[in-house]
Design an enzyme around this catalytic site. Sequence first.
Site, short mmCIF file in Angstrom:
data_model
loop_
_atom_site.label_atom_id
_atom_site.label_comp_id
_atom_site.label_asym_id
_atom_site.label_seq_id
_atom_site.Cartn_x
_atom_site.Cartn_y
_atom_site.Cartn_z
N GLU A 1 -1.54 3.80 -3.47
CA GLU A 1 -0.35 4.43 -2.93
C GLU A 1 0.89 3.91 -3.67
O GLU A 1 1.44 2.86 -3.29
CB GLU A 1 -0.21 4.11 -1.45
CG GLU A 1 -1.37 4.64 -0.62
CD GLU A 1 -0.94 4.87 0.82
OE1 GLU A 1 -1.04 6.01 1.26
OE2 GLU A 1 -0.49 3.92 1.46
N GLY B 1 6.53 8.81 1.49
CA GLY B 1 7.57 9.32 2.37
C GLY B 1 8.82 9.79 1.63
O GLY B 1 9.85 10.03 2.24
N SER C 1 3.12 11.24 -0.28
CA SER C 1 3.64 12.61 -0.21
C SER C 1 2.61 13.70 -0.55
O SER C 1 2.92 14.70 -1.17
CB SER C 1 4.87 12.77 -1.10
OG SER C 1 5.90 11.91 -0.64
N HIS D 1 -1.16 -1.79 3.73
CA HIS D 1 -0.22 -0.69 3.53
C HIS D 1 1.12 -1.25 3.03
O HIS D 1 1.55 -2.32 3.46
CB HIS D 1 -0.03 0.10 4.83
CG HIS D 1 0.72 1.37 4.58
ND1 HIS D 1 2.08 1.40 4.47
CD2 HIS D 1 0.28 2.64 4.38
CE1 HIS D 1 2.46 2.65 4.20
NE2 HIS D 1 1.38 3.42 4.15
N GLU E 1 4.05 -0.60 3.72
CA GLU E 1 5.05 -0.90 4.77
C GLU E 1 4.74 -2.25 5.43
O GLU E 1 5.65 -2.98 5.82
CB GLU E 1 5.08 0.25 5.79
CG GLU E 1 5.79 1.47 5.21
CD GLU E 1 5.27 2.81 5.69
OE1 GLU E 1 4.61 2.87 6.75
OE2 GLU E 1 5.51 3.81 4.99
N ASN F 1 -2.57 8.62 8.36
CA ASN F 1 -1.91 7.41 8.85
C ASN F 1 -0.70 7.85 9.67
O ASN F 1 0.30 8.27 9.10
CB ASN F 1 -1.49 6.55 7.64
CG ASN F 1 -0.67 5.34 8.04
OD1 ASN F 1 -0.56 5.02 9.23
ND2 ASN F 1 -0.07 4.68 7.07
N LYS G 1 1.29 6.14 11.43
CA LYS G 1 2.39 5.16 11.49
C LYS G 1 2.92 5.03 12.93
O LYS G 1 2.15 5.19 13.87
CB LYS G 1 3.48 5.53 10.49
CG LYS G 1 2.89 5.78 9.09
CD LYS G 1 3.88 5.89 7.99
CE LYS G 1 3.15 6.12 6.67
NZ LYS G 1 4.02 6.19 5.51
P1 PGA Z 1 3.39 9.93 3.12
O1 PGA Z 1 2.77 8.51 3.49
O2 PGA Z 1 2.24 10.89 2.99
O3 PGA Z 1 4.32 10.26 4.23
O4 PGA Z 1 4.09 9.75 1.80
C1 PGA Z 1 1.58 8.08 2.92
C2 PGA Z 1 1.21 6.72 3.44
O5 PGA Z 1 2.12 5.91 3.70
O6 PGA Z 1 0.02 6.41 3.64
#
Ligand code: PGA
Length: 252
Positions: free
Chosen positions: A169, A175, A215, A97, A99, A9, A11
């Site tokens: 997730e 992140g 992560s 997601h 976010e 992803n 983003k």
């Molecule tokens: P990240 O994000 O690997 O940077 O923690 C995962 C995601 O948001 O799908």
Amino acid sequence: MRKNIVAGNWKMNNDVKETKALLKELKKGLKKIPLKNTKVIVAPTFVNLGVAVAETKKSKIKVASQNMHAAKNGAYTGEISADMLKSIKVKTVILGHSERRAYFGETDAVLKEKVDSALAQNMKIIFCFGEELNDRKEKNHFNLVENQIKNALFHLPETDWKKIVLAYEPVWAIGTGETATPEQAQEMHAFIRKTVTDKYTSEIAENVSILYGGSVKPANAKEIFSNTDVDGGLIGGAALKAADFLAIIASI
Ligand code: PGA
């Protein structure tokens, strides 16, 4: 048999030049990795989807969108529909997601509509969900995850489950550098599979891929992916560097 999937992803990262460059490196690197039962997906931003589709044409990489609108078309300034994605050969969409939920107010009800719209276009869905740290502290995480899945997906007929991939997730791990321990991931993934079994059938539950996200990096991917109920990962930060993403794919 369910598939292993490693999805990146991206983003809001990578302009058109960076998109092409990263895909070139990934294509090159993937030639050296045997992808037995594993699918590789990347999700660039909307503006670079067309470029990514062209760039990955003769490769093993599939392209997904990070979002879409539920409506077929109409007065929704700044939005993109499933039909539009299909028209440029993007056949998979990430929905739900954290976010999108946190910054753009996407509720279970909105997501349910998006799910129906994507399926009406015969698209595949990577459906994301997961608890915040407080939910876990209050021991409400199983309940919350169950509801997120139930509210957006449990109205679907059995046949639609062929087009669904689940992505657990935990918000506290996205992140942040924090990762769920392999035990925490396995515990939740087994719970998710049981939830699907209880509502549908064990056959459907056994065939649905459940990805872990939060992560994941080369150093922890192998341990996380080695769990029985973890069928791959949805990768954010580490998907932006070809070497890291390739190492994660190789570790499955
Ligand atoms: P990240 O994000 O690997 O940077 O923690 C995962 C995601 O948001 O799908």
